[in-house]
Design an enzyme around this catalytic site. Sequence first.
Site, PDB file in Angstrom:
ATOM      1  N   GLY A 211       0.822  -1.216   0.000  1.00 19.91           N
ATOM      2  CA  GLY A 211       0.000   0.000   0.000  1.00 19.91           C
ATOM      3  C   GLY A 211       0.842   1.246   0.000  1.00 19.91           C
ATOM      4  O   GLY A 211       2.052   1.189  -0.212  1.00 19.91           O
ATOM      5  N   ASN A 212       0.214   2.373   0.223  1.00 21.86           N
ATOM      6  CA  ASN A 212       0.948   3.637   0.286  1.00 21.86           C
ATOM      7  C   ASN A 212       0.350   4.517   1.369  1.00 21.86           C
ATOM      8  O   ASN A 212      -0.649   4.174   1.975  1.00 21.86           O
ATOM      9  CB  ASN A 212       0.928   4.330  -1.084  1.00 21.86           C
ATOM     10  CG  ASN A 212      -0.485   4.642  -1.525  1.00 21.86           C
ATOM     11  OD1 ASN A 212      -1.132   5.517  -0.966  1.00 21.86           O
ATOM     12  ND2 ASN A 212      -0.983   3.887  -2.504  1.00 21.86           N
TER      13      ASN A 212
END
Length: 419
Positions: A211-212
């Site tokens: 993810g980020n």
Amino acid sequence: MFIVVAVTGGIAAYKSVHLVRLLIKDGHDVHVVPTEDALRFVGLPTWEAISRNPVTVSVHDDVAQVRHVSLGQRADLIVVAPATANTLAKMAAGIADNLVGTTLLATRAPVVVAPAMHTEMWQHPATVANVATLRARGVHVIGPESGELTGGDSGAGRMSEPEAIAAAAVVIASAAAMPVSDEHAQDLAGLRVVVSTGGTREPLDPVRYLGNRSSGRQGAAVALAAADRGAEVTLVAAHVDDGVLAEASRHPAIEIQRVGTTSELAVAMRRSASAADVVVMVAAVADYRPADMADRKITKDSVGGSGLTLHLVETEDVLAELVAERRSGQIFVGFAAETPAEGESLVERAARKARRKGVDLLAVNEVGWHQAFEAEDNTLMFLDAAGEVTGQVSGTKRTTAEGLWDAVAATRRNRDEEK
Ligand code: CTP
């Protein structure tokens, strides 16, 4: 809303932790400014963790950002809770010998104080006169209540409950903001807008993902600004906290669709984009996903001792696909947070991306330039389809969102003139 909560040195500071939580839950960007004394009651890490923003105490911290005035200048609302007799006196006299004082002198935003002190101090003629001065100057005073005080005393002086302070403060600030929202009138009335926000996550196994760090705040602000300017908005949100979406979820012109992975985001965007007049891709979309998702949790036993190698494959480029299927008249806006290599021109790099993506407008997020991912201030630079820089806007996420819609409005006007 950009809210500064100034915490001064009283035992009621512990109640302000809950106040900050309530404001965050309500979707606000909260910046805590404690006095040195306040930190004796509740420590700095607690304020940082609870507000999710950096906290400084001294006017000498963060001098490059001119923090002693910038918080006050940028605030939509300042809440002083608890407000001690000492701070009320300093406010009445305009004394600015700490960050709370400079912030209060630098602001034009509504100020709400929630006094907390012993009854004798509250009723002392000096405090009474100071509070009268502040009220006459437009400061809103909430409480104090009567009840149990520290040391077993009871009487007037107990800080109002955080729920009451939060509710009153937000109503006061919204009322003060009314004339500002009229500024743009309803220049997007009748338009259908789709905004993506947040960050996609690609599962590795049932418990892990790639993810980020995108919070979704900028996209939520873009959606709210559009809705306030008259548009019908679909907000496609990938992993955004409820608090960030709270204001948008209450707006009658915004429909929120939640998604998880890039392919879910692509499906939602395709569904809404065909009927849209403007599509704004704020979301941080994963460029790669694991080639295979493990059905069961990856364990050290199953991997062995030689380390784990992940095989990643490219995800679809959602924006490029939407642009490829565009109807005439539609406007596409892309976002890019660039971190150019040394010696490389940011503008050239952004211009290449604007042309490659085929968008009408590319908003380049300056946050990425300094790697200050969670910086308070945001700067957006706008490039047109040819990669020419057309403008820039700095300020809160809401201010930059308004700047983005101004840029979209200009693009539409130019297009109409060319016809
Ligand atoms: N975007 C998208 N689908 C992807 C990746 C990005 O729709 N798979 C969109 C983003 O929402 C953003 C724009 O494309 O509006 C630019 O994103 P960015 O990550 O900067 O572009 P990339 O094409 O991935 O380029 P880079 O290799 O520089 O990351």
